[in-house]
Write a protein that holds these residues in place. Structure first.
Motif, PDB file in Angstrom:
ATOM      1  N   MET A 117       0.774  -1.389   0.005  1.00 45.07           N
ATOM      2  CA  MET A 117       0.031   0.121   0.052  1.00 45.07           C
ATOM      3  C   MET A 117       0.923   1.224  -0.095  1.00 45.07           C
ATOM      4  O   MET A 117       0.193   2.202   0.364  1.00 45.07           O
ATOM      5  CB  MET A 117      -1.152   0.024   1.390  1.00 45.07           C
ATOM      6  CG  MET A 117      -2.162  -1.013   0.938  1.00 45.07           C
ATOM      7  SD  MET A 117      -3.614  -0.642   1.822  1.00 45.07           S
ATOM      8  CE  MET A 117      -4.390   0.620   1.035  1.00 45.07           C
ATOM      9  N   MET A 118       1.946   1.136  -0.249  1.00 44.26           N
ATOM     10  CA  MET A 118       3.026   2.447  -0.521  1.00 44.26           C
ATOM     11  C   MET A 118       2.380   3.203  -1.667  1.00 44.26           C
ATOM     12  O   MET A 118       2.335   4.364  -1.555  1.00 44.26           O
ATOM     13  CB  MET A 118       4.541   1.820  -0.841  1.00 44.26           C
ATOM     14  CG  MET A 118       5.367   2.891  -0.927  1.00 44.26           C
ATOM     15  SD  MET A 118       5.755   3.933   0.455  1.00 44.26           S
ATOM     16  CE  MET A 118       6.745   5.110  -0.043  1.00 44.26           C
ATOM     17  N   ASN A 119       1.903   2.492  -2.711  1.00 45.15           N
ATOM     18  CA  ASN A 119       1.452   3.141  -3.953  1.00 45.15           C
ATOM     19  C   ASN A 119       0.441   4.347  -3.370  1.00 45.15           C
ATOM     20  O   ASN A 119       0.443   5.212  -3.811  1.00 45.15           O
ATOM     21  CB  ASN A 119       0.724   2.488  -5.130  1.00 45.15           C
ATOM     22  CG  ASN A 119      -0.404   1.660  -4.644  1.00 45.15           C
ATOM     23  OD1 ASN A 119      -0.778   1.069  -3.448  1.00 45.15           O
ATOM     24  ND2 ASN A 119      -1.330   1.441  -5.500  1.00 45.15           N
ATOM     25  N   LYS A 120      -0.503   3.760  -2.512  1.00 42.92           N
ATOM     26  CA  LYS A 120      -1.581   4.832  -2.087  1.00 42.92           C
ATOM     27  C   LYS A 120      -1.221   5.891  -1.118  1.00 42.92           C
ATOM     28  O   LYS A 120      -1.425   6.808  -1.247  1.00 42.92           O
ATOM     29  CB  LYS A 120      -2.674   3.798  -1.295  1.00 42.92           C
ATOM     30  CG  LYS A 120      -3.957   4.532  -1.126  1.00 42.92           C
ATOM     31  CD  LYS A 120      -4.362   4.710  -2.752  1.00 42.92           C
ATOM     32  CE  LYS A 120      -4.381   3.518  -3.754  1.00 42.92           C
ATOM     33  NZ  LYS A 120      -5.032   3.915  -4.920  1.00 42.92           N
ATOM     34  N   GLY A 121      -0.029   5.495  -0.415  1.00 44.22           N
ATOM     35  CA  GLY A 121       0.727   6.518   0.279  1.00 44.22           C
ATOM     36  C   GLY A 121       1.305   7.601  -0.462  1.00 44.22           C
ATOM     37  O   GLY A 121       1.116   8.897  -0.330  1.00 44.22           O
ATOM     38  N   LEU A 122       2.105   7.211  -1.613  1.00 41.86           N
ATOM     39  CA  LEU A 122       2.464   8.144  -2.539  1.00 41.86           C
ATOM     40  C   LEU A 122       1.532   8.729  -3.318  1.00 41.86           C
ATOM     41  O   LEU A 122       1.517  10.016  -3.501  1.00 41.86           O
ATOM     42  CB  LEU A 122       3.215   7.251  -3.669  1.00 41.86           C
ATOM     43  CG  LEU A 122       4.605   6.621  -3.107  1.00 41.86           C
ATOM     44  CD1 LEU A 122       5.115   5.672  -4.375  1.00 41.86           C
ATOM     45  CD2 LEU A 122       5.571   7.375  -2.600  1.00 41.86           C
ATOM     46  N   GLU A 123       0.382   8.294  -3.555  1.00 43.36           N
ATOM     47  CA  GLU A 123      -0.856   9.047  -4.143  1.00 43.36           C
ATOM     48  C   GLU A 123      -1.323  10.078  -3.340  1.00 43.36           C
ATOM     49  O   GLU A 123      -1.914  11.071  -3.883  1.00 43.36           O
ATOM     50  CB  GLU A 123      -2.045   7.954  -4.636  1.00 43.36           C
ATOM     51  CG  GLU A 123      -1.460   7.095  -5.990  1.00 43.36           C
ATOM     52  CD  GLU A 123      -2.317   6.000  -6.279  1.00 43.36           C
ATOM     53  OE1 GLU A 123      -3.473   6.073  -5.569  1.00 43.36           O
ATOM     54  OE2 GLU A 123      -2.090   5.033  -6.909  1.00 43.36           O
ATOM     55  N   ILE A 124      -1.620   9.805  -2.077  1.00 42.44           N
ATOM     56  CA  ILE A 124      -1.964  10.750  -1.219  1.00 42.44           C
ATOM     57  C   ILE A 124      -1.084  12.013  -1.161  1.00 42.44           C
ATOM     58  O   ILE A 124      -1.395  13.208  -1.390  1.00 42.44           O
ATOM     59  CB  ILE A 124      -1.826  10.292   0.264  1.00 42.44           C
ATOM     60  CG1 ILE A 124      -3.102   9.330   0.451  1.00 42.44           C
ATOM     61  CG2 ILE A 124      -2.070  11.434   1.158  1.00 42.44           C
ATOM     62  CD1 ILE A 124      -3.045   8.598   1.953  1.00 42.44           C
ATOM     63  N   ILE A 125       0.381  11.742  -1.255  1.00 35.31           N
ATOM     64  CA  ILE A 125       1.106  12.833  -1.304  1.00 35.31           C
ATOM     65  C   ILE A 125       1.140  13.596  -2.575  1.00 35.31           C
ATOM     66  O   ILE A 125       1.093  15.036  -2.675  1.00 35.31           O
ATOM     67  CB  ILE A 125       2.745  12.402  -1.194  1.00 35.31           C
ATOM     68  CG1 ILE A 125       2.859  11.823   0.186  1.00 35.31           C
ATOM     69  CG2 ILE A 125       3.737  13.644  -1.370  1.00 35.31           C
ATOM     70  CD1 ILE A 125       4.272  11.017   0.174  1.00 35.31           C
TER      71      ILE A 125
END
Length: 382
Positions: A213-221
């Motif tokens: 779920m790193m991708n979703k964290g990156l997408e938040i940023i």
């Protein structure tokens, strides 16, 4: 609508689908680039006849140059080649779909060359958001999101009366292959299991990012920069079917969603044709095929990368660049079976916390923070 496009990362998942869109729209291709896959790049050169083709891996350059010597397409390599492809005169739009921090400098170069940009490279805004958005503003160019979630928000915002009417952004997440699992159940996860995404066909690095779920964290940023929204107004909901690609909520609590079958050619095409909409090769959505859509809270305790990215926004400065750099190395080390799946979240968190929250004043600041985080991970692995 544009007539000529330059595609950075043309042999990857986004790049090949972008070429499907090119075929559908009848566009001309100015430049194509790949990291290492010179066989597919050669095929693309022969089909699309771009003025320039770039292989980023310099060790592949001699072979590639010889392969296309009879085509009339100029061959180049390395970062210099990527920047040349991003600034080529004939391109109306630059689609950046390379993976990783390598995308930052070409994005900045494209903006400074006054090229409109279709961005599918998360790391560009995650690591250098302040620099990129300033370059876009200074040069008066357009930055169109290609990620399905950010494209969905962009599409929903077309009916927005003014910025004050917007209450929050809601990013949807598939949950990846380990939805519902707890930490104890992920101790012995294999690379093959992590690469088994339920909905999307993506490259290996991005697929592992989805599993953590790193991708979703990156997408938040990324969403924070793209839409000028603070982190506390950006929520995540796990939506297993990947039919709703994201939503926005207005101050009157009305929610607008963008829906479609899981196919990246819709957001790619919208970035290319905006503000027009034209027929696409994508399958028509039939909600009765799904019958029900489900929604769940994300598990921040199990998926530590997601929490680390939110904390990076709160800390500010170069912390997001550090989180991204650490993840790129940890993700690679997991794929090479040198660390465990759960190590990724721990290493990303620790490297991010080790970074001072100073602001990025130059590309060099971003690259140094990235380098420091990568070294942190390698030292802790060794």
């Amino acid at each position: 609508m544009i007539k000529n496009i330059s595609i950075l990362g043309s042999t990857g998942s986004i790049g090949t689908q972008a070429l499907d869109v090119v075929d559908n729209l009848g566009l001309k291709v100015s430049a194509l680039t790949a990291n290492t896959n010179i066989s597919i790049l050669e095929e693309q050169v022969r089909k699309y006849k771009p003025a320039l083709a770039v292989v980023f891996d310099e060790s592949k350059f001699s072979d590639f140059k010889q392969r296309i010597a009879d085509t009339g397409t100029k061959a180049s390599c390395g970062m210099e080649g990527l920047i040349e492809a991003a600034t080529i005169n004939s391109a109306d739009l630059v689609l950046n779909s390379v993976v990783g921090m390598v995308g930052l400098q070409p994005t900045l170069s494209a903006a400074n060359a006054k090229k409109d940009i279709a961005l599918a490279n998360k790391e560009t805004l995650v690591a250098g958001g302040s620099l990129v958005m300033q370059a876009v503003k200074d040069n008066g160019v357009n930055l169109y999101p290609v990620d399905s979630e950010h494209s969905a928000i962009f599409q929903c915002l077309q009916g927005n009366p003014d910025s004050k009417a917007l209450k929050r952004l809601i990013l949807t997440a598939s949950g990846g292959p380990f939805f519902g699992k707890k930490i104890d159940e992920l101790k012995n996860v294999t690379v093959e299991q992590a690469l088994n995404h339920p909905n999307w066909d993506m490259g290996a690095k991005i697929t592992i990012d989805s599993a953590t779920m790193m991708n979703k964290g990156l997408e938040i940023i990324e969403a924070s920069w793209l839409f000028d929204m603070p982190a506390d107004k950006i929520d995540v909901v796990v939506h297993r079917e990947s039919v709703i690609h994201s939503m926005i909520e207005y101050v009157d609590n009305s929610v607008i969603a963008q829906l479609g079958v899981p196919d990246m050619r819709i957001p790619i095409q919208y970035a290319i044709t905006y503000p027009a909409r034209v027929p696409s090769p994508v399958k028509q959505l039939s909600l009765t095929d799904y019958q029900k859509l489900t929604f769940f809270e994300p598990d921040y305790d199990t998926f530590k990368c997601l929490r680390a990215c939110k904390l990076a926004i709160d800390r500010g400065g170069l912390c997001a660049a550090a989180a991204n750099g650490a993840n790129e190395v940890a993700n690679k080390m997991f794929r090479e079976r040198k660390i465990s799946f759960l190590d990724i979240g721990d290493l990303v968190t620790d490297a991010m916390l080790a970074q001072d929250n100073v602001e990025a004043k130059s590309v060099e600041d971003v690259l140094n923070a990235d380098k420091k985080a990568r070294e942190f991970v390698l030292e802790h692995i060794s």
